[in-house]
Design a protein around this motif. Structure first.
Motif, PDB file in Angstrom:
ATOM      1  N   GLN A   1      42.096  37.310  36.975  1.00  0.00           N
ATOM      2  CA  GLN A   1      41.658  38.598  37.501  1.00  0.00           C
ATOM      3  C   GLN A   1      41.125  38.447  38.920  1.00  0.00           C
ATOM      4  OE1 GLN A   1      38.915  40.460  34.784  1.00  0.00           O
ATOM      5  NE2 GLN A   1      40.529  41.190  33.453  1.00  0.00           N
ATOM      6  N   GLY A   2      41.615  39.301  39.813  1.00  0.00           N
ATOM      7  CA  GLY A   2      41.141  39.315  41.189  1.00  0.00           C
ATOM      8  C   GLY A   2      41.866  38.368  42.127  1.00  0.00           C
ATOM      9  N   GLU A   3      42.848  37.616  41.640  1.00  0.00           N
ATOM     10  CA  GLU A   3      43.555  36.692  42.531  1.00  0.00           C
ATOM     11  C   GLU A   3      44.844  37.311  43.042  1.00  0.00           C
ATOM     12  OE1 GLU A   3      45.082  32.958  41.122  1.00  0.00           O
ATOM     13  OE2 GLU A   3      45.986  33.839  39.336  1.00  0.00           O
TER      14      GLU A   3
ATOM     15  N   MET B   1      36.940  32.100  32.063  1.00  0.00           N
ATOM     16  CA  MET B   1      37.826  32.679  33.068  1.00  0.00           C
ATOM     17  C   MET B   1      38.594  33.850  32.467  1.00  0.00           C
ATOM     18  SD  MET B   1      40.725  30.720  35.342  1.00  0.00           S
ATOM     19  CE  MET B   1      39.495  29.570  35.940  1.00  0.00           C
ATOM     20  N   SER B   2      38.602  34.972  33.166  1.00  0.00           N
ATOM     21  CA  SER B   2      39.276  36.174  32.665  1.00  0.00           C
ATOM     22  C   SER B   2      40.671  36.286  33.273  1.00  0.00           C
ATOM     23  CB  SER B   2      38.470  37.422  33.022  1.00  0.00           C
ATOM     24  OG  SER B   2      37.185  37.376  32.426  1.00  0.00           O
TER      25      SER B   2
ATOM     26  N   ILE C   1      48.391  42.205  28.971  1.00  0.00           N
ATOM     27  CA  ILE C   1      47.967  42.835  30.218  1.00  0.00           C
ATOM     28  C   ILE C   1      46.552  43.382  30.030  1.00  0.00           C
ATOM     29  CG2 ILE C   1      48.496  44.567  31.980  1.00  0.00           C
ATOM     30  CD1 ILE C   1      50.761  42.610  31.633  1.00  0.00           C
ATOM     31  N   ASP C   2      45.645  43.011  30.916  1.00  0.00           N
ATOM     32  CA  ASP C   2      44.275  43.515  30.856  1.00  0.00           C
ATOM     33  C   ASP C   2      43.997  44.336  32.117  1.00  0.00           C
ATOM     34  OD1 ASP C   2      41.641  44.053  30.383  1.00  0.00           O
ATOM     35  OD2 ASP C   2      40.920  41.995  30.618  1.00  0.00           O
ATOM     36  N   GLY C   3      44.304  45.617  32.058  1.00  0.00           N
ATOM     37  CA  GLY C   3      44.085  46.489  33.209  1.00  0.00           C
ATOM     38  C   GLY C   3      45.234  47.463  33.407  1.00  0.00           C
TER      39      GLY C   3
ATOM     40  N   GLY D   1      38.744  43.687  44.533  1.00  0.00           N
ATOM     41  CA  GLY D   1      38.808  43.192  43.168  1.00  0.00           C
ATOM     42  C   GLY D   1      40.127  43.390  42.461  1.00  0.00           C
ATOM     43  N   LYS D   2      41.140  43.871  43.173  1.00  0.00           N
ATOM     44  CA  LYS D   2      42.434  44.088  42.524  1.00  0.00           C
ATOM     45  C   LYS D   2      43.180  42.756  42.339  1.00  0.00           C
ATOM     46  CE  LYS D   2      43.056  48.824  44.108  1.00  0.00           C
ATOM     47  NZ  LYS D   2      42.492  49.331  42.856  1.00  0.00           N
TER      48      LYS D   2
END
Length: 271
Positions: free
Chosen positions: A29-31, A1-2, A63-65, A167-168
């Protein structure tokens, strides 16, 4: 899970007053993720630390993004016009302007107004447009629909759902529990600087127990009753009304809302 955001052992104090007392959570990610808490619980401080707006004492934040932040208020010049602000932000971020997003938020309609002339709802829409400049991966929304009318809220909710579908990762801070329940995948509830719940709204309902509100309309008027045992309570209420000779016009049963469970959990924790 990312994970888009990971927070571990986060502590923050103002002088001798500890606001955050070692909190841990991850945002997938994406939630769509909500951070909830009564005033003073520490949610705004937590978000400010993650966003880099405040320094914290201990802990780690990963933070990844790329982040986009929509604040409740912004220090824009009073006489700047919305499209001027959009072009300025686009130049700072060295990116193009997404005309479709601006149109969805109604920004072109405000082109002849100065920032000081905008209503609260119009300012919220502009702040969101600025947050979306540069196509961020992670979007922070702080009371995004405050000041909007019903139509504006519905339109903004549709846009938020489209952003999630693209996908944000979206982190929402809102006092509107119905909005949180309708939009978010998971929630974290803070109380006095500690996490007292993390999970889905359904999991919170399961943990707090079933709760119902029975609305009964008779010839004499309308009454509402709260209960955790719908079968026994409904039979008792109907029997009582029949004994009184009251004719029932309508009955409606509502399940407990996220707001009710939130308040119940907070009161239980404080007690």
């Amino acid at each position: 899970m990312s994970y888009a955001i990971s927070v571990h052992g986060l502590e923050k104090s103002y002088g001798s007053h500890a606001v955050l007392k070692g909190i841990d959570f991850n945002v997938i990610q994406g939630e769509m993720f909500a951070l909830l808490g009564v005033n003073g619980a520490g949610k705004t401080t937590t978000l400010s630390c993650i966003e880099g707006l405040k320094k914290y004492g201990k802990g780690d934040i990963t933070i990844d993004g790329k982040m986009g932040i929509q604040l409740q208020s912004a220090s824009l010049p009073a006489h700047i016009k919305p499209m001027e602000a959009v072009r300025l932000f686009a130049k700072w971020k060295k990116t193009s302007i997404d005309e479709s997003t601006l149109t969805a938020l109604g920004i072109p309609e405000l082109k002849n107004k100065c920032y000081s002339e905008l209503s609260t709802g119009q300012k919220r829409r502009l702040h969101l447009a600025l947050a979306l400049t540069g196509n961020p991966d992670i979007l922070f929304l702080d009371e995004p629909t405050a000041g909007l009318d019903v139509e504006g809220r519905a339109a903004l909710h549709d846009l938020i759902r489209r952003l999630k579908a693209d996908g944000k990762t979206i982190i929402l801070a809102s006092h509107d529990m119905a909005e949180v329940e309708a939009l978010c995948d998971r929630i974290v509830i803070l109380n006095e600087g500690k996490i007292i719940f993390e999970g889905t709204a359904a999991e919170l309902t399961e943990q707090m127990g079933e709760h119902y509100i029975v609305h009964i309309k008779t010839e004499q008027g309308s009454e509402s009753f709260e209960t955790d045992n719908i079968e026994d309570s409904l039979l008792s209420l109907l029997g009582s009304l029949k004994q009184k000779g009251s004719r029932i016009r309508d009955i409606k049963v509502d399940r407990g809302s996220l707001e009710q469970h939130f308040m119940k959990m907070t009161r239980r924790t404080n007690a």
